[in-house]
Design an enzyme around this catalytic site. Structure first.
Site, PDB file in Angstrom:
ATOM      1  N   GLY A  22       3.333  -6.194  -3.853  1.00 46.63           N
ATOM      2  CA  GLY A  22       4.385  -5.371  -3.107  1.00 46.63           C
ATOM      3  C   GLY A  22       4.506  -5.423  -1.548  1.00 46.63           C
ATOM      4  O   GLY A  22       4.753  -4.331  -0.832  1.00 46.63           O
ATOM      5  N   HIS A  23       4.585  -6.674  -1.097  1.00 47.98           N
ATOM      6  CA  HIS A  23       4.434  -6.972   0.166  1.00 47.98           C
ATOM      7  C   HIS A  23       5.557  -6.760   1.033  1.00 47.98           C
ATOM      8  O   HIS A  23       5.715  -6.731   2.089  1.00 47.98           O
ATOM      9  CB  HIS A  23       3.880  -8.342   0.548  1.00 47.98           C
ATOM     10  CG  HIS A  23       4.775  -9.504   0.390  1.00 47.98           C
ATOM     11  ND1 HIS A  23       5.404  -9.802  -0.781  1.00 47.98           N
ATOM     12  CD2 HIS A  23       5.236 -10.436   1.351  1.00 47.98           C
ATOM     13  CE1 HIS A  23       6.132 -10.880  -0.596  1.00 47.98           C
ATOM     14  NE2 HIS A  23       6.207 -11.000   0.736  1.00 47.98           N
ATOM     15  N   GLY A  25       7.631  -3.912   0.408  1.00 51.96           N
ATOM     16  CA  GLY A  25       7.869  -2.405   0.221  1.00 51.96           C
ATOM     17  C   GLY A  25       7.319  -1.746   1.503  1.00 51.96           C
ATOM     18  O   GLY A  25       6.549  -2.524   2.379  1.00 51.96           O
ATOM     19  N   GLY A  28       3.204  -1.898   1.331  1.00 52.88           N
ATOM     20  CA  GLY A  28       2.582  -3.356   1.148  1.00 52.88           C
ATOM     21  C   GLY A  28       2.957  -4.264   2.493  1.00 52.88           C
ATOM     22  O   GLY A  28       2.342  -5.076   2.958  1.00 52.88           O
ATOM     23  N   SER A 119      -1.375   7.731  -4.841  1.00 54.89           N
ATOM     24  CA  SER A 119      -0.422   8.589  -4.320  1.00 54.89           C
ATOM     25  C   SER A 119      -0.992  10.071  -4.364  1.00 54.89           C
ATOM     26  O   SER A 119      -1.603  10.451  -5.354  1.00 54.89           O
ATOM     27  CB  SER A 119       0.796   8.783  -4.804  1.00 54.89           C
ATOM     28  OG  SER A 119       1.476  10.038  -4.836  1.00 54.89           O
ATOM     29  N   SER A 120      -0.737  11.093  -3.634  1.00 53.02           N
ATOM     30  CA  SER A 120      -1.340  12.302  -3.397  1.00 53.02           C
ATOM     31  C   SER A 120      -0.729  13.158  -4.519  1.00 53.02           C
ATOM     32  O   SER A 120      -1.352  14.467  -4.814  1.00 53.02           O
ATOM     33  CB  SER A 120      -1.013  13.106  -1.977  1.00 53.02           C
ATOM     34  OG  SER A 120       0.135  13.052  -1.567  1.00 53.02           O
ATOM     35  N   CYS A 121       0.289  12.676  -5.401  1.00 53.44           N
ATOM     36  CA  CYS A 121       0.969  13.302  -6.325  1.00 53.44           C
ATOM     37  C   CYS A 121      -0.130  13.652  -7.657  1.00 53.44           C
ATOM     38  O   CYS A 121       0.355  14.149  -8.664  1.00 53.44           O
ATOM     39  CB  CYS A 121       2.445  13.146  -6.566  1.00 53.44           C
ATOM     40  SG  CYS A 121       2.446  11.554  -7.316  1.00 53.44           S
ATOM     41  N   TYR A 148       5.464   9.691 -12.803  1.00 52.00           N
ATOM     42  CA  TYR A 148       4.597   8.825 -11.857  1.00 52.00           C
ATOM     43  C   TYR A 148       3.268   9.093 -11.665  1.00 52.00           C
ATOM     44  O   TYR A 148       2.376   8.147 -11.628  1.00 52.00           O
ATOM     45  CB  TYR A 148       5.399   8.831 -10.618  1.00 52.00           C
ATOM     46  CG  TYR A 148       4.895   8.127  -9.369  1.00 52.00           C
ATOM     47  CD1 TYR A 148       5.289   6.904  -9.011  1.00 52.00           C
ATOM     48  CD2 TYR A 148       4.206   9.078  -8.328  1.00 52.00           C
ATOM     49  CE1 TYR A 148       4.919   6.177  -8.009  1.00 52.00           C
ATOM     50  CE2 TYR A 148       3.694   8.234  -7.214  1.00 52.00           C
ATOM     51  CZ  TYR A 148       4.081   6.816  -7.199  1.00 52.00           C
ATOM     52  OH  TYR A 148       3.565   6.154  -6.111  1.00 52.00           O
ATOM     53  N   LYS A 152      -0.222   6.664 -11.855  1.00 54.65           N
ATOM     54  CA  LYS A 152      -1.332   6.323 -10.914  1.00 54.65           C
ATOM     55  C   LYS A 152      -2.677   6.900 -11.377  1.00 54.65           C
ATOM     56  O   LYS A 152      -3.696   6.105 -10.981  1.00 54.65           O
ATOM     57  CB  LYS A 152      -0.524   7.390  -9.749  1.00 54.65           C
ATOM     58  CG  LYS A 152       0.286   6.484  -9.002  1.00 54.65           C
ATOM     59  CD  LYS A 152       0.211   5.036  -8.547  1.00 54.65           C
ATOM     60  CE  LYS A 152       1.349   4.398  -7.875  1.00 54.65           C
ATOM     61  NZ  LYS A 152       1.013   3.315  -7.256  1.00 54.65           N
ATOM     62  N   THR A 176      -1.295  10.131   1.412  1.00 52.00           N
ATOM     63  CA  THR A 176      -0.339  11.321   1.529  1.00 52.00           C
ATOM     64  C   THR A 176       1.134  10.808   1.468  1.00 52.00           C
ATOM     65  O   THR A 176       1.113   9.486   1.652  1.00 52.00           O
ATOM     66  CB  THR A 176      -0.731  12.173   2.521  1.00 52.00           C
ATOM     67  OG1 THR A 176      -0.101  13.391   2.171  1.00 52.00           O
ATOM     68  CG2 THR A 176      -0.415  11.653   3.854  1.00 52.00           C
ATOM     69  N   ASN A 177       1.983  11.629   1.848  1.00 53.92           N
ATOM     70  CA  ASN A 177       3.456  11.075   2.052  1.00 53.92           C
ATOM     71  C   ASN A 177       3.541  10.248   3.123  1.00 53.92           C
ATOM     72  O   ASN A 177       3.135  10.384   4.349  1.00 53.92           O
ATOM     73  CB  ASN A 177       4.375  12.436   2.288  1.00 53.92           C
ATOM     74  CG  ASN A 177       4.553  13.258   1.052  1.00 53.92           C
ATOM     75  OD1 ASN A 177       3.490  13.472   0.238  1.00 53.92           O
ATOM     76  ND2 ASN A 177       5.711  13.870   0.701  1.00 53.92           N
ATOM     77  N   LEU A 178       4.104   8.798   2.922  1.00 48.56           N
ATOM     78  CA  LEU A 178       4.128   7.797   4.057  1.00 48.56           C
ATOM     79  C   LEU A 178       5.589   7.879   4.467  1.00 48.56           C
ATOM     80  O   LEU A 178       6.661   8.055   3.710  1.00 48.56           O
ATOM     81  CB  LEU A 178       3.516   6.491   3.138  1.00 48.56           C
ATOM     82  CG  LEU A 178       2.271   6.570   2.639  1.00 48.56           C
ATOM     83  CD1 LEU A 178       2.304   4.850   1.997  1.00 48.56           C
ATOM     84  CD2 LEU A 178       1.213   6.552   3.803  1.00 48.56           C
ATOM     85  N   HIS A 191      12.341   9.467  -0.012  1.00 51.48           N
ATOM     86  CA  HIS A 191      11.613  10.660   0.247  1.00 51.48           C
ATOM     87  C   HIS A 191      12.149  11.484   1.310  1.00 51.48           C
ATOM     88  O   HIS A 191      13.154  10.959   1.903  1.00 51.48           O
ATOM     89  CB  HIS A 191      10.104  10.256   0.655  1.00 51.48           C
ATOM     90  CG  HIS A 191       9.404   9.924  -0.776  1.00 51.48           C
ATOM     91  ND1 HIS A 191       9.040   8.553  -0.981  1.00 51.48           N
ATOM     92  CD2 HIS A 191       8.844  10.504  -1.603  1.00 51.48           C
ATOM     93  CE1 HIS A 191       8.671   8.366  -1.901  1.00 51.48           C
ATOM     94  NE2 HIS A 191       8.208   9.619  -2.517  1.00 51.48           N
TER      95      HIS A 191
HETATM   96  P1  GDP Z   1       7.440  15.338  -2.799  1.00 52.75           P
HETATM   97  O1  GDP Z   1       6.515  15.474  -1.813  1.00 52.75           O
HETATM   98  O2  GDP Z   1       7.069  14.565  -3.979  1.00 52.75           O
HETATM   99  O3  GDP Z   1       8.172  16.789  -3.257  1.00 52.75           O
HETATM  100  O4  GDP Z   1       8.855  14.368  -2.340  1.00 52.75           O
HETATM  101  P2  GDP Z   1       9.962  14.483  -1.232  1.00 52.75           P
HETATM  102  O5  GDP Z   1       9.738  13.799  -0.060  1.00 52.75           O
HETATM  103  O6  GDP Z   1      11.234  13.895  -1.866  1.00 52.75           O
HETATM  104  O7  GDP Z   1      10.282  15.917  -0.884  1.00 52.75           O
HETATM  105  C1  GDP Z   1       9.558  16.516  -0.171  1.00 52.75           C
HETATM  106  C2  GDP Z   1      10.179  18.254   0.085  1.00 52.75           C
HETATM  107  O8  GDP Z   1      11.564  17.930   0.932  1.00 52.75           O
HETATM  108  C3  GDP Z   1      10.824  18.967  -1.220  1.00 52.75           C
HETATM  109  O9  GDP Z   1      10.716  20.272  -1.049  1.00 52.75           O
HETATM  110  C4  GDP Z   1      12.388  18.581  -0.961  1.00 52.75           C
HETATM  111  O10 GDP Z   1      13.173  19.557  -1.724  1.00 52.75           O
HETATM  112  C5  GDP Z   1      12.422  18.664   0.544  1.00 52.75           C
HETATM  113  N1  GDP Z   1      13.811  17.783   0.868  1.00 52.75           N
HETATM  114  C6  GDP Z   1      14.785  18.390   1.979  1.00 52.75           C
HETATM  115  N2  GDP Z   1      15.496  17.622   2.375  1.00 52.75           N
HETATM  116  C7  GDP Z   1      15.615  16.485   1.410  1.00 52.75           C
HETATM  117  C8  GDP Z   1      16.227  15.356   1.111  1.00 52.75           C
HETATM  118  O11 GDP Z   1      17.152  15.245   1.576  1.00 52.75           O
HETATM  119  N3  GDP Z   1      15.572  14.127   0.467  1.00 52.75           N
HETATM  120  C9  GDP Z   1      14.431  14.465  -0.133  1.00 52.75           C
HETATM  121  N4  GDP Z   1      13.802  13.718  -0.971  1.00 52.75           N
HETATM  122  N5  GDP Z   1      13.760  15.655  -0.345  1.00 52.75           N
HETATM  123  C10 GDP Z   1      14.206  16.772   0.633  1.00 52.75           C
END
Ligand code: GDP
Length: 324
Positions: A22-23, A25, A28, A119-121, A148, A152, A176-178, A191
């Site tokens: 995944g280099h 992405g 990666g 992933s943290s999910c 997903y 994981k 966590t969220n990257l 995201h």
């Molecule tokens: P999560 O961390 O798995 O929920 O993934 P996301 O990064 O997609 O979403 C995080 C939060 O951001 C959620 O509460 C979404 O509703 C909110 N959010 C607000 N605007 C957006 C947008 O334009 N795109 C995404 N993906 N999320 C959004």
């Protein structure tokens, strides 16, 4: 067998063949940059057009040709809340196939050190916050990304099984969220952070006076710059040899509403922000407990303001070619 308990991690051999799955992405490519910067001279990567990781025979052939000594498994089908909840079959099936093929081929060819990125999910929707590693499998998952998450979790389990059955010192890290350079900025698939950068920047460029974000803005999320994540991966490969996955985060979270303000300021947007509550919020809070990682001697360095500013810069410079 439990050779893993006696294995002492230490500096990796900078000349050894090191495969980054995944280099290209977000995660990666950051791992690749960090390894290059850290002196590794034999990095190996394959674009998906050249090696389809869902193709088991091709993956086995690749591993037997290259014989990597080390591997980071950063290849995955990833996406934001809407993509995950709309295409759950793709997220579970592709991820299971990719990781099972890579882990099986790595085992068959005796990869010495392997790091699986999750992933943290993977943690339960209502896990106590901040989330410790031992919350895994203690409750029901967040439904918007459960397919997903199950893939994981299976990957973490497979790494632990390899440790138990074959004694190889493989490990797993749960970032966590990257965010950062090379992210996916597609409005429907991305995201939240890249989505906000694109939306606010676009509003500035077009002179729009109104921006509409998803959900209520009240969920809390933690954001880690990918360059920090990459540094944590190498650190763990050189220091950690535990059965349990390690959380990788900053230990700090903010509301989506606050995040939107930071992004709006970073791009210079001065209009109105509205919230579309017909879109899902997802889990109310996702904040990792990072004390295990800190006890291994690593801490995130890039502040959110600094990381967002440099990502906005990258987005502007790469506007023509971003994944959108
Ligand atoms: P999560 O961390 O798995 O929920 O993934 P996301 O990064 O997609 O979403 C995080 C939060 O951001 C959620 O509460 C979404 O509703 C909110 N959010 C607000 N605007 C957006 C947008 O334009 N795109 C995404 N993906 N999320 C959004």
């Amino acid at each position: 067998m439990s050779e893993t308990t006696s294995f002492q991690p230490g500096p990796l051999d900078r000349q050894a063949p090191f495969y980054i799955a995944g280099h290209r992405g977000l995660a990666g490519s950051a791992v690749w940059r960090h390894l290059e910067y850290s002196g590794f001279t034999n990095l190996v990567g394959r674009r998906s057009a050249d090696l389809d990781l869902r193709d088991r025979d091709a993956v086995f052939q690749f591993f037997s040709e290259i014989r990597p000594q080390y591997t980071v498994l950063a290849a995955a089908k990833v996406g934001g809340i809407l993509a995950n909840s709309t295409y759950p079959v793709d997220f579970i099936s592709e991820n299971l196939r990719i990781q099972t093929n890579v882990l099986d081929a790595a085992l068959a060819t005796g990869v010495e050190r392997l790091l699986f990125l999750g992933s943290s999910c993977i943690y339960p929707k209502f896990a106590p916050q901040p989330i410790t590693e031992d919350s895994l499998l203690t409750g029901a998952l967040e439904p918007t990304n459960d397919a997903y998450a199950i893939a994981k979790i299976a990957g973490i389990m497979q790494v632990q099984a390899v440790r138990r059955q074959y004694g190889l010192p493989w490990i797993s890290a749960m970032p966590t969220n990257l965010y950062g350079p090379g992210d996916n900025f597609s409005p429907q698939g991305s995201h939240v952070l890249p989505a906000l950068i694109r939306r606010y920047e676009n509003a500035v460029v077009t002179g729009a006076e109104r921006v509409v974000n998803w959900g209520s803005g009240s969920p809390r999320r933690e954001f880690l710059h990918v360059d920090d994540m990459a540094a944590a991966c190498l650190h763990l490969l050189e220091t950690y040899n535990g059965h349990e996955q390690v959380n990788v985060g900053t230990g700090t979270d903010i509301t989506i509403r606050e995040l939107a303000n930071v992004v709006a300021d970073a791009v210079g947007y001065q209009g109105v922000t509205e919230w579309d509550t017909s879109k899902p919020d997802g889990t109310p809070q996702k904040l990792l407990d990072v004390s295990k990682l800190e006890s291994e001697g690593w801490k995130a360095k890039i502040s959110l303001a600094e990381g967002i500013a440099s990502t906005v810069h990258w987005y502007r410079d790469n506007f023509e070619s971003v994944r959108a």
